[in-house]
Structures are given as C-alpha cells and as structure tokens.
Design an enzyme around this catalytic site. Structure first.
Site, PDB file in Angstrom:
ATOM      1  N   ASN A 107       0.855  -1.189   0.000  1.00 23.80           N
ATOM      2  CA  ASN A 107       0.000   0.000   0.000  1.00 23.80           C
ATOM      3  C   ASN A 107       0.882   1.227   0.000  1.00 23.80           C
ATOM      4  OD1 ASN A 107      -2.413   1.562   0.239  1.00 23.80           O
ATOM      5  ND2 ASN A 107      -1.991   1.847   2.426  1.00 23.80           N
ATOM      6  N   HIS A 109       0.865   5.213   1.240  1.00 25.56           N
ATOM      7  CA  HIS A 109       0.152   6.055   2.204  1.00 25.56           C
ATOM      8  C   HIS A 109       0.850   7.419   2.264  1.00 25.56           C
ATOM      9  CE1 HIS A 109      -2.293   6.860   5.748  1.00 25.56           C
ATOM     10  NE2 HIS A 109      -1.216   7.392   6.293  1.00 25.56           N
ATOM     11  N   SER A 136       4.870   6.765   2.324  1.00 27.60           N
ATOM     12  CA  SER A 136       5.428   5.466   2.704  1.00 27.60           C
ATOM     13  C   SER A 136       4.777   4.378   1.867  1.00 27.60           C
ATOM     14  CB  SER A 136       5.106   5.147   4.172  1.00 27.60           C
ATOM     15  OG  SER A 136       5.460   6.202   5.029  1.00 27.60           O
ATOM     16  N   ASP A 145      -2.831   0.740   8.109  1.00 35.08           N
ATOM     17  CA  ASP A 145      -1.594   1.488   7.816  1.00 35.08           C
ATOM     18  C   ASP A 145      -0.464   1.093   8.770  1.00 35.08           C
ATOM     19  OD1 ASP A 145      -2.966   2.896   5.806  1.00 35.08           O
ATOM     20  OD2 ASP A 145      -3.685   4.368   7.248  1.00 35.08           O
TER      21      ASP A 145
HETATM   22  C1  GRF Z   1      -2.627   8.810  -2.745  1.00 31.71           C
HETATM   23  O1  GRF Z   1      -2.317   9.962  -2.014  1.00 31.71           O
HETATM   24  C2  GRF Z   1      -2.314   7.585  -1.938  1.00 31.71           C
HETATM   25  O2  GRF Z   1      -1.212   7.742  -1.113  1.00 31.71           O
HETATM   26  C3  GRF Z   1      -3.546   7.453  -1.107  1.00 31.71           C
HETATM   27  O3  GRF Z   1      -4.613   7.790  -1.968  1.00 31.71           O
HETATM   28  C4  GRF Z   1      -4.124   8.672  -2.989  1.00 31.71           C
HETATM   29  C5  GRF Z   1      -4.444   8.027  -4.303  1.00 31.71           C
HETATM   30  O4  GRF Z   1      -4.165   8.848  -5.391  1.00 31.71           O
HETATM   31  N1  GRF Z   1      -3.642   6.121  -0.545  1.00 31.71           N
HETATM   32  P1  GRF Z   1      -4.231   8.246  -6.875  1.00 31.71           P
HETATM   33  O5  GRF Z   1      -5.618   7.606  -7.044  1.00 31.71           O
HETATM   34  O6  GRF Z   1      -3.136   7.251  -7.024  1.00 31.71           O
HETATM   35  O7  GRF Z   1      -4.080   9.440  -7.778  1.00 31.71           O
END
Ligand code: GRF
Length: 193
Positions: A107, A109, A136, A145
């Site tokens: 994932n 984050h 991260s 997370d």
């Molecule tokens: C990103 O900021 C990611 O870290 C978070 O959700 C957002 C997704 O953006 N989990 P995208 O759909 O990849 O543009």
C-alpha cells in the site's frame, strides 16, 4: 515475471506511475489487472488506455465485506496474480483476506508512517505542526496502515501550506517511490521462484 494487480478507487495517478515504470524492459513486474471497487473512475480509463484488463467489483453490491472479498480473492486467483498493489483503494481489507496474501499486498500512504494513519492525513500533519511529511510504501497487515515500511520519501511542510498544496507535493514523491519499491519487491519475489 511477477504478475501484479492494482486495486484502485479513484484517480489512479499512482496506477499510472506503475504502468509507466513497468514499460521498462528490465522491470520485474507486469501490471496484469486493475480492479476498482467504484465504477466510472479515472483509474479505469487509464487501464483501458494502457490495454490492461480492468474490472469493477462494486462493494455496494455485497451485503457483507467478506462476500466482496471472496469475489475479489477469486478474481485475483483466476488471473494468476502474485502481488497486489493498493493505490488509492478506499476499502479496508479484513484480517482474513490479508492472511491469504501474506507479504503479497503493498500500500502507499501519504505520510511518514508510523505518523498519521487513517484518513485526512495531510490535515493531521498540518494540525501537528510538523516541518516535514512524505509518503510510505508498506506491506499490508491486519492493522490499518500498520505493516512493515518498505520505503519512504520526505517533503518539507512549507509556511502557508494547505491540504491541497501539501498533498500535491507528496503525490509527486509517491509517483517516484511506488515504482521503486515495487521493483525491489518483485525482484526479490522473482529470485525466490
Ligand atoms: C494517494 O495519495 C495515496 O497515497 C492514497 O490515496 C491517494 C491516491 O491517489 N492512498 P491516486 O488515485 O493514485 O491518484
């Protein structure tokens, strides 16, 4: 080649970064499948444009989280997926699903974990008054997370930053970090098989 499914719920800019990176001839992972839990999102358009198989498993069509995840699991198996990348996927996965994919779910984050878990992360960072934040990539475990961090990139928090300006600065780093970490993890998986 490590076969990767990317799970999305929205814009898919991280998906795009992974698709673009995987075009490199020596890249050890193939973006084989994109699954969205929401119909009509931009991430699906990105997959279509890149000729990547993509489908919607709408969580709203299921009464229980377990039923949604059963279909998700079967779909991933049917496509012979080795590794799952969550990229803006806005569903929490149950412990029982995660247990079926040990060290096989990544994932991204938008904070420097273990700081600022959950939602509204940039607001949390601004409220805390930190002078740096970042992103991260971690293995997904049953805690939200919470899994082992595999890589991070840092950005400054600037005077006058808003959620929007900070998010945009972090997102640019996400697009560098996620392909790098996936490369490392896929390489390690490949060398084990
Ligand atoms: C990103 O900021 C990611 O870290 C978070 O959700 C957002 C997704 O953006 N989990 P995208 O759909 O990849 O543009």
């Amino acid at each position: 080649m490590v076969e990767v499914a990317v799970l999305v719920s929205g814009s898919g800019s991280n998906l795009q970064a992974l698709i673009d990176a995987a075009k490199a001839p020596d890249y050890p992972a193939n973006i084989a499948l994109v699954i969205s839990n929401r119909p009509g999102v931009k991430a699906l358009e990105r997959a279509a444009k890149a000729n990547i198989p993509h489908l919607v498993i709408d969580h709203k069509a299921f009464k229980a989280r377990e039923a949604f995840e059963a279909v998700l699991h079967d779909t991933l198996r049917a496509h012979e997926i080795d590794l799952i990348c969550l990229a803006g996927f806005m569903r929490v996965l149950t412990a029982s699903f995660v247990a079926k994919w040990p060290k096989r779910i990544l994932n991204i984050h938008p904070s420097l974990l273990p700081l600022f878990k959950g939602l509204n992360v940039q607001q949390q960072a601004l409220d805390a008054g930190v002078d740096k934040s970042g992103c991260s990539v971690h293995f997904v475990t049953e805690g939200l997370d919470d899994g082992p961090v595999l890589g991070q990139r840092t950005v400054p928090v600037l005077e006058g930053d808003t959620v929007e300006t900070l998010s945009a600065r972090i997102l640019r780093e996400e697009h560098i970090l996620y392909p790098q970490v996936l490369r490392e993890i896929a390489k390690a998986l490949k060398s084990r098989s």
